[in-house]
Design an enzyme around this catalytic site. Structure first.
Site, PDB file in Angstrom:
ATOM      1  N   TYR A   1       0.975   2.569  13.031  1.00  0.00           N
ATOM      2  CA  TYR A   1       1.873   2.005  12.031  1.00  0.00           C
ATOM      3  C   TYR A   1       3.296   2.420  12.366  1.00  0.00           C
ATOM      4  O   TYR A   1       3.546   3.585  12.694  1.00  0.00           O
ATOM      5  CB  TYR A   1       1.499   2.517  10.637  1.00  0.00           C
ATOM      6  CG  TYR A   1       2.408   2.056   9.515  1.00  0.00           C
ATOM      7  CD1 TYR A   1       3.230   2.958   8.844  1.00  0.00           C
ATOM      8  CD2 TYR A   1       2.448   0.722   9.119  1.00  0.00           C
ATOM      9  CE1 TYR A   1       4.066   2.539   7.812  1.00  0.00           C
ATOM     10  CE2 TYR A   1       3.273   0.296   8.088  1.00  0.00           C
ATOM     11  CZ  TYR A   1       4.082   1.217   7.436  1.00  0.00           C
ATOM     12  OH  TYR A   1       4.913   0.795   6.418  1.00  0.00           O
TER      13      TYR A   1
ATOM     14  N   LYS B   1      11.526  11.200   8.912  1.00  0.00           N
ATOM     15  CA  LYS B   1      10.905  12.225   8.080  1.00  0.00           C
ATOM     16  C   LYS B   1      11.604  13.582   8.183  1.00  0.00           C
ATOM     17  O   LYS B   1      12.591  13.831   7.486  1.00  0.00           O
ATOM     18  CB  LYS B   1       9.409  12.303   8.402  1.00  0.00           C
ATOM     19  CG  LYS B   1       8.682  10.981   8.032  1.00  0.00           C
ATOM     20  CD  LYS B   1       7.210  11.116   8.090  1.00  0.00           C
ATOM     21  CE  LYS B   1       6.491   9.785   8.106  1.00  0.00           C
ATOM     22  NZ  LYS B   1       6.446   9.117   6.810  1.00  0.00           N
TER      23      LYS B   1
ATOM     24  N   ASP C   1       7.009   6.331  19.017  1.00  0.00           N
ATOM     25  CA  ASP C   1       7.299   6.422  17.576  1.00  0.00           C
ATOM     26  C   ASP C   1       6.929   7.833  17.136  1.00  0.00           C
ATOM     27  O   ASP C   1       5.758   8.129  16.903  1.00  0.00           O
ATOM     28  CB  ASP C   1       6.510   5.374  16.798  1.00  0.00           C
ATOM     29  CG  ASP C   1       6.828   5.446  15.309  1.00  0.00           C
ATOM     30  OD1 ASP C   1       6.515   4.470  14.581  1.00  0.00           O
ATOM     31  OD2 ASP C   1       7.378   6.465  14.855  1.00  0.00           O
TER      32      ASP C   1
HETATM   33  P1  KE4 Z   1       9.308   4.488   6.615  1.00  0.00           P
HETATM   34  O1  KE4 Z   1       9.899   3.104   6.742  1.00  0.00           O
HETATM   35  O2  KE4 Z   1       8.170   4.522   5.622  1.00  0.00           O
HETATM   36  O3  KE4 Z   1      10.350   5.566   6.356  1.00  0.00           O
HETATM   37  O4  KE4 Z   1       8.680   4.895   8.030  1.00  0.00           O
HETATM   38  C1  KE4 Z   1       7.768   4.010   8.635  1.00  0.00           C
HETATM   39  C2  KE4 Z   1       6.933   4.765   9.654  1.00  0.00           C
HETATM   40  C3  KE4 Z   1       7.196   4.578  10.993  1.00  0.00           C
HETATM   41  N1  KE4 Z   1       6.469   5.221  11.945  1.00  0.00           N
HETATM   42  C4  KE4 Z   1       5.466   6.066  11.612  1.00  0.00           C
HETATM   43  C5  KE4 Z   1       4.674   6.738  12.692  1.00  0.00           C
HETATM   44  C6  KE4 Z   1       5.151   6.297  10.249  1.00  0.00           C
HETATM   45  O5  KE4 Z   1       4.137   7.131   9.928  1.00  0.00           O
HETATM   46  C7  KE4 Z   1       5.910   5.649   9.251  1.00  0.00           C
HETATM   47  C8  KE4 Z   1       5.631   5.835   7.773  1.00  0.00           C
HETATM   48  N2  KE4 Z   1       4.592   6.751   7.455  1.00  0.00           N
HETATM   49  C9  KE4 Z   1       3.885   6.466   6.218  1.00  0.00           C
HETATM   50  C10 KE4 Z   1       2.819   7.550   6.067  1.00  0.00           C
HETATM   51  N3  KE4 Z   1       1.844   7.515   7.111  1.00  0.00           N
HETATM   52  C11 KE4 Z   1       4.787   6.389   5.046  1.00  0.00           C
HETATM   53  C12 KE4 Z   1       4.083   6.495   3.717  1.00  0.00           C
HETATM   54  C13 KE4 Z   1       4.235   5.238   2.896  1.00  0.00           C
HETATM   55  O6  KE4 Z   1       4.151   4.128   3.472  1.00  0.00           O
HETATM   56  O7  KE4 Z   1       4.421   5.373   1.665  1.00  0.00           O
END
Ligand code: KE4
Length: 425
Positions: free
Chosen positions: A140, A263, A235
């Site tokens: 993801y 993060k 990523d």
């Molecule tokens: P955000 O757009 O949610 O800040 O980041 C996207 C993203 C990109 N790449 C990786 C590897 C990620 O894990 C994420 C977002 N992580 C999720 C939790 N696994 C966010 C939690 C959520 O969607 O509420």
């Protein structure tokens, strides 16, 4: 009894949440609402306390409301929250990132991991003049259209829309292959080689549960990208500054062309970044022709928080955090084994995973075959005992520097009871 917060939330916010996983859809029940966090703990609006292993999905590596982070954000806020003009803190954070991650020669700060991944995809296409992007099933990268894609049939297929509203056109140039599948990546390059702008991958998959890259897998991607003139994009939104100061690329010794970060570098505030080779990054406006922008990019509060966190993440912090993760993983493994519950507890450095499965999980098909019902029951057993892990089996556990050995012992004790409940008929 008046309307619950969740009732009110659902009346005004789709699903009552601002991000789907928070709704407990994968585990059942209604989500609690957080009143405050402090260190390893969250308190809900009913006064319930939880030892928290979600930690804002890994963003609060120091634990919640670390006094130095709070003070830095308060100080920054008192000087103004956003200017739409450059500030010294953005330069300092850019320098701090580049100092820690050798492959990152230049970096652009943005407000979310999605935005950083979206920029990386556009940049890879703009820098190479090629259309195709390769991604891995189960990884993801945020909710950008190009990567909200489902694997088609076969092993190296053009993507199918992975969400309503994503058109075939926006995923027509996305190739999906199984994680850890070298033959499939070979097929993808055989089919699309000189059309591939970039390969985007989580160097440790943590969005299908925790699935380490197989030995040599990342080095193999690096080699294939070099052979075909494609860019390797790691990523590291989760692994960056979590697995060590140089993230997974520092642990595995693989040098990407671009990295997506997030993060930890925002310290819990909206900040993410795309960084990498200067010649590629300089394709971004205003220097190059790849447009990208953001009103709140490099926001003073977020850069203050991120800088404070990075400065506190010294070698001692990482060895402490690794010890906490090892104690947690070993404890969970032993109590689940003692209860006769088939489970896998993978650990990669400071990241811990949990699958209810007989065999180790190597890819998304394995992850989806794991027992989600058992996970849901275990989740609620822990929650009832005051331990909060991800409300989905497709996530990871994020111990923080605020979790003490006593916290881990209490967690393992709660896990023993929850595991016992699983194995008793
Ligand atoms: P955000 O757009 O949610 O800040 O980041 C996207 C993203 C990109 N790449 C990786 C590897 C990620 O894990 C994420 C977002 N992580 C999720 C939790 N696994 C966010 C939690 C959520 O969607 O509420």
């Amino acid at each position: 009894m008046g309307e619950s917060l969740f009732d009110r939330a659902q009346a005004r916010i789709p699903g009552g949440v601002n991000s789907p996983v928070r709704a407990f859809g994968a585990v059942g029940g209604d989500p609690f609402f957080v009143a405050r966090g402090q260190g390893a703990y969250l308190w809900d609006t009913d006064g319930g306390r939880y030892c928290d292993y979600v930690q804002s999905w890994g963003a609060s590596i120091l634990g919640h409301a670390h006094p130095k982070v709070v003070e830095a954000v308060q100080r920054a806020a008192a000087a103004g929250t956003s200017f739409g003009a450059p500030t010294a803190a953005e330069v300092e954070l850019a320098e701090a990132i580049c100092d820690r991650v050798p492959s990152v020669e230049k970096v652009r700060l943005v407000s979310s991991g999605t935005e950083a991944a979206m920029t990386a995809v556009r940049l890879a296409r703009g820098a190479t003049g090629r259309p195709k992007i390769v991604k891995f099933a189960g990884c993801y990268h945020g909710h950008l259209d190009a990567l909200l894609v489902a694997a088609g049939s076969g092993v190296a297929t053009l993507g199918l829309p992975g969400s309503a509203g994503v058109t075939h056109g926006t995923v027509a140039d996305t190739v999906v292959v199984p994680y850890n599948d070298e033959a499939a990546i070979d097929e993808a390059f055989a089919r699309f080689g000189d059309e591939i702008a970039g390969v985007v991958v989580e160097p440790v998959a943590a969005n299908m549960g925790l699935v380490p890259a197989a030995d040599g897998f990342l080095a193999g991607l690096r080699r294939r990208c070099d052979d075909h003139g494609a860019l390797l994009v790691l990523d590291e939104v989760i692994t960056g500054f979590r697995l060590g100061p140089a993230g997974a690329q520092g642990v595995f010794g693989v040098t990407p062309d671009l990295s997506v970060l997030g993060k930890v570098i925002g310290g819990g505030l909206p900040l993410a970044a795309v960084g990498g080779r200067a010649d590629v990054m300089d394709e971004l406006a205003p220097v190059g022709a790849v447009y990208q922008a953001g009103t709140l990019s490099g926001n003073p509060l977020a850069t203050a928080a991120g800088l404070t966190v990075l400065e506190l993440l010294d070698a001692n912090a990482y060895s402490t955090l690794e010890g906490t993760a090892a104690a947690l993983a070993d404890g969970l493994h032993s109590v689940l084994a003692d209860a006769g519950v088939p489970a896998q507890v993978p650990r990669v450095g400071t990241l811990v995973g949990l699958f209810f499965a007989e065999q180790p999980v190597h890819d998304y098909d394995d992850a989806r075959a794991a027992d989600a019902k058992a996970y849901a029951a275990f989740f609620h057993g822990l929650l009832d005992a005051g331990v909060y892990v991800a409300p989905s089996s497709f996530e990871a556990m994020f111990p923080s520097l605020a979790h003490t050995p006593a916290d881990v012992d209490a967690t393992v004790e709660a896990a023993a009871a929850a595991a016992g409940a699983l194995s008793s008929p």
